[in-house]
Design an enzyme around this catalytic site. Structure first.
Site, PDB file in Angstrom:
ATOM      1  N   SER A 193      89.540  45.536  51.575  1.00 46.04           N
ATOM      2  CA  SER A 193      89.670  45.926  52.969  1.00 46.04           C
ATOM      3  C   SER A 193      89.586  44.688  53.852  1.00 46.04           C
ATOM      4  O   SER A 193      88.751  43.813  53.620  1.00 46.04           O
ATOM      5  CB  SER A 193      88.552  46.901  53.329  1.00 46.04           C
ATOM      6  OG  SER A 193      88.613  47.200  54.706  1.00 46.04           O
TER       7      SER A 193
ATOM      8  N   ASN B  60      77.432  48.576  48.776  1.00 43.46           N
ATOM      9  CA  ASN B  60      77.440  48.313  50.214  1.00 43.46           C
ATOM     10  C   ASN B  60      76.078  48.492  50.876  1.00 43.46           C
ATOM     11  O   ASN B  60      75.859  47.998  51.968  1.00 43.46           O
ATOM     12  CB  ASN B  60      78.476  49.188  50.917  1.00 43.46           C
ATOM     13  CG  ASN B  60      78.429  50.635  50.490  1.00 43.46           C
ATOM     14  OD1 ASN B  60      78.580  50.929  49.295  1.00 43.46           O
ATOM     15  ND2 ASN B  60      78.196  51.529  51.415  1.00 43.46           N
TER      16      ASN B  60
ATOM     17  N   THR C 217     106.022  52.407  57.777  1.00 48.45           N
ATOM     18  CA  THR C 217     106.362  51.086  58.316  1.00 48.45           C
ATOM     19  C   THR C 217     105.136  50.190  58.258  1.00 48.45           C
ATOM     20  O   THR C 217     104.038  50.597  58.637  1.00 48.45           O
ATOM     21  CB  THR C 217     106.871  51.226  59.768  1.00 48.45           C
ATOM     22  OG1 THR C 217     108.011  52.085  59.749  1.00 48.45           O
ATOM     23  CG2 THR C 217     107.243  49.879  60.364  1.00 48.45           C
TER      24      THR C 217
ATOM     25  N   GLY D 174      90.315  50.096  52.674  1.00 50.46           N
ATOM     26  CA  GLY D 174      89.629  50.278  51.401  1.00 50.46           C
ATOM     27  C   GLY D 174      89.633  51.727  50.947  1.00 50.46           C
ATOM     28  O   GLY D 174      89.826  52.022  49.760  1.00 50.46           O
ATOM     29  N   SER D 175      89.440  52.636  51.867  1.00 51.16           N
ATOM     30  CA  SER D 175      89.387  54.058  51.501  1.00 51.16           C
ATOM     31  C   SER D 175      90.707  54.515  50.882  1.00 51.16           C
ATOM     32  O   SER D 175      90.710  55.207  49.852  1.00 51.16           O
ATOM     33  CB  SER D 175      89.084  54.918  52.730  1.00 51.16           C
ATOM     34  OG  SER D 175      87.850  54.553  53.294  1.00 51.16           O
TER      35      SER D 175
ATOM     36  N   GLN E  63      83.176  45.180  49.323  1.00 52.82           N
ATOM     37  CA  GLN E  63      82.032  44.360  49.742  1.00 52.82           C
ATOM     38  C   GLN E  63      82.038  42.982  49.081  1.00 52.82           C
ATOM     39  O   GLN E  63      81.642  41.991  49.691  1.00 52.82           O
ATOM     40  CB  GLN E  63      80.713  45.070  49.406  1.00 52.82           C
ATOM     41  CG  GLN E  63      80.447  46.305  50.239  1.00 52.82           C
ATOM     42  CD  GLN E  63      80.114  45.997  51.685  1.00 52.82           C
ATOM     43  OE1 GLN E  63      79.579  44.939  52.014  1.00 52.82           O
ATOM     44  NE2 GLN E  63      80.432  46.919  52.564  1.00 52.82           N
TER      45      GLN E  63
ATOM     46  N   HIS F 204      88.809  44.430  57.196  1.00 54.33           N
ATOM     47  CA  HIS F 204      87.786  44.318  58.251  1.00 54.33           C
ATOM     48  C   HIS F 204      86.401  43.939  57.725  1.00 54.33           C
ATOM     49  O   HIS F 204      85.499  43.658  58.512  1.00 54.33           O
ATOM     50  CB  HIS F 204      87.722  45.586  59.110  1.00 54.33           C
ATOM     51  CG  HIS F 204      87.069  46.777  58.486  1.00 54.33           C
ATOM     52  ND1 HIS F 204      85.754  47.104  58.739  1.00 54.33           N
ATOM     53  CD2 HIS F 204      87.542  47.724  57.654  1.00 54.33           C
ATOM     54  CE1 HIS F 204      85.465  48.230  58.074  1.00 54.33           C
ATOM     55  NE2 HIS F 204      86.526  48.616  57.411  1.00 54.33           N
TER      56      HIS F 204
ATOM     57  N   CYS G  82      78.122  55.201  57.234  1.00 55.90           N
ATOM     58  CA  CYS G  82      78.993  56.358  57.004  1.00 55.90           C
ATOM     59  C   CYS G  82      78.198  57.652  56.994  1.00 55.90           C
ATOM     60  O   CYS G  82      78.742  58.716  57.173  1.00 55.90           O
ATOM     61  CB  CYS G  82      79.715  56.217  55.676  1.00 55.90           C
ATOM     62  SG  CYS G  82      80.379  54.590  55.447  1.00 55.90           S
TER      63      CYS G  82
HETATM   64  C1  PLP Z   1      83.808  49.721  53.924  1.00 53.54           C
HETATM   65  C2  PLP Z   1      83.960  50.161  52.515  1.00 53.54           C
HETATM   66  C3  PLP Z   1      85.010  50.991  52.114  1.00 53.54           C
HETATM   67  C4  PLP Z   1      85.999  51.568  53.092  1.00 53.54           C
HETATM   68  O1  PLP Z   1      86.923  50.626  53.545  1.00 53.54           O
HETATM   69  P1  PLP Z   1      87.797  50.974  54.853  1.00 53.54           P
HETATM   70  O2  PLP Z   1      88.745  49.832  54.980  1.00 53.54           O
HETATM   71  O3  PLP Z   1      86.837  51.063  55.991  1.00 53.54           O
HETATM   72  O4  PLP Z   1      88.489  52.262  54.558  1.00 53.54           O
HETATM   73  C5  PLP Z   1      85.120  51.323  50.781  1.00 53.54           C
HETATM   74  N1  PLP Z   1      84.228  50.864  49.888  1.00 53.54           N
HETATM   75  C6  PLP Z   1      83.204  50.071  50.231  1.00 53.54           C
HETATM   76  C7  PLP Z   1      82.277  49.577  49.175  1.00 53.54           C
HETATM   77  C8  PLP Z   1      83.017  49.697  51.555  1.00 53.54           C
HETATM   78  O5  PLP Z   1      81.986  48.929  51.884  1.00 53.54           O
END
Ligand code: PLP
Length: 394
Positions: free
Chosen positions: A201, A153, A239, A72-73, A181, A203, A326
């Site tokens: 994202s 979040n 890759t 996500g980042s 989220q 995870h 975070c």
């Molecule tokens: C967890 C999160 C991210 C970051 O995602 P990653 O895959 O951990 O880099 C970005 N935005 C929100 C709203 C999140 O909850």
């Protein structure tokens, strides 16, 4: 016997057994490079493209509008930096976002500010909602991009994304949303909801860590963030994380199959737990209830220090979060809680519980039993609580 209750699904989620199974071949025998032309490579390529179809289908996009990233980042950085730097060449050096974004967005725009961009931060209501009118009033002729998160979040508030997108389109401004989220918790259709770019994202949806995606509407020029090889149609070098991508595809397909049913089950657990927590003296709920993520609870206890609460919960096997994972490690109160108007001392006593697919009503009962015990114990030791109560008795 000590039990473990994982109630921090906004921080990350347990990998789904199905997603793990789907990944295993690509961590073992199917190790070919998706760019290689022999069959082992073509096999991997096929798996990546199949996952891309699944991600696209889950959000109402076309397959070639999905680009895999490291999470996500990276997707947030890519959408905002790529667009801002490209449009700066046309004299557009203004960015609109909100005060309570994830740091992946906030730190991205502050880094762009150092490059000479001007940032407008939209305020949110005391319940944690963005007013689309505020976005409308902030748009200027030199606005390059608007970025408003889909669901927060920390407090779980879900934003009026379609309306904000429509306003942006009326003014010819690109609209990005961080939907990390929201994905899997609300039904998303990027076309109907006027979304130009969207971050995801794996995870957070029971997929593996280190993989995510950016949706970018066809026709929008996407400027590279990571240069190198020709992967992702020459837009994102490196890759491919084949196993991660396959796991993401499997997880998103699984979670998006029955969103209303899952949201109903999770929000029933949430409502029961919340009702129990709100019976405690001097507790307040953060974030509105009308449009809220199904599993999110965020509360502040007066006279309690959030970190001590977390430690005691941990001793009882309960995983939760104070403010945001975070920012733990720093003692600054959460920027989200400050944004909705909480005084710093109240924000310090905050707890986020995020329930998910693997929680049960037994978990809810267990947390409901432990929290009041812990709060009572912490308050009994707190000079602050004594003062609060005395002040009240005067
Ligand atoms: C967890 C999160 C991210 C970051 O995602 P990653 O895959 O951990 O880099 C970005 N935005 C929100 C709203 C999140 O909850």
């Amino acid at each position: 016997m000590k039990r473990t209750v994982y109630a921090d699904n906004s921080a990350t989620t347990k990998i789904s057994p199905k997603a793990l199974d789907a990944m295993m071949p690509y961590l073992t025998e199917e190790y070919g490079n998706p760019s290689s032309i022999y069959s082992k490579g073509r096999e991997a390529k096929k798996a990546v493209e199949e996952a891309r179809r699944k991600v696209a289908k889950a959000i109402g996009a076309e397959t070639n509008e999905v680009y895999f990233t490291s999470g996500g980042s990276e997707a947030d950085n890519w959408a905002i930096k790529g667009t801002a730097r490209r449009l700066a060449k046309k004299g557009k050096k203004h960015i609109i976002t909100t005060v309570f974004e994830h740091h992946a967005v906030l730190h991205t725009v502050s880094s762009l500010e150092k490059e000479g961009f001007e940032i407008t931060y939209i305020k949110v209501s005391k319940d944690g909602y963005v007013d689309p009118e505020d976005v409308k009033n902030a748009i200027r002729d030199d606005t390059a991009i608007v970025s408003v998160m889909y669901a927060n979040n920390e407090i779980g508030s879900i934003q009026p994304i379609s309306e904000i997108g429509a306003i942006c389109h009326k003014r010819g401004v690109l609209f990005h949303t961080d939907a990390v989220q929201a994905l899997g918790n609300v039904e998303i259709d990027v076309k109907k909801q006027n979304i130009d770019m969207m971050s995801m994202s794996a995870h957070k949806v029971h997929g593996p860590k280190g993989v995510g995606a950016l949706y970018c509407r066809k026709g929008i020029i996407l400027q590279n963030l990571i240069d190198g090889g020709a992967q992702e149609r020459s837009k994102r070098a490196g890759t491919e994380n084949t196993a991660g991508i396959v796991g993401f595809g499997s997880a998103i397909e699984e979670i998006c199959e029955n969103i209303p049913e899952r949201a109903k089950r999770i929000s029933q657990m949430r409502d029961k737990l919340l009702a129990n927590i709100l019976k405690i003296d001097r507790v307040r709920l953060n974030g509105g209830m009308e449009n809220r993520m199904p599993g999110n609870i965020n509360v502040s206890f007066e006279g309690v220090e959030g970190e001590s609460l977390l430690l005691w919960l941990d001793l009882n096997g309960i995983c939760a979060s104070s403010g945001s994972a975070c920012t733990s490690g720093s003692l600054d109160p959460s920027h989200v809680l400050l944004a909705i108007g909480l005084p710093a001392e109240i924000a310090h006593g905050s707890l986020r519980i995020s329930l998910g697919d693997y929680n049960t009503m037994e978990d809810v009962d267990y947390i409901s039993e432990k929290i009041p015990e812990i709060i009572t114990r912490l308050r009994a030791m707190s000079p602050l609580w004594e003062r609060i109560v005395k002040g009240e008795n005067k």
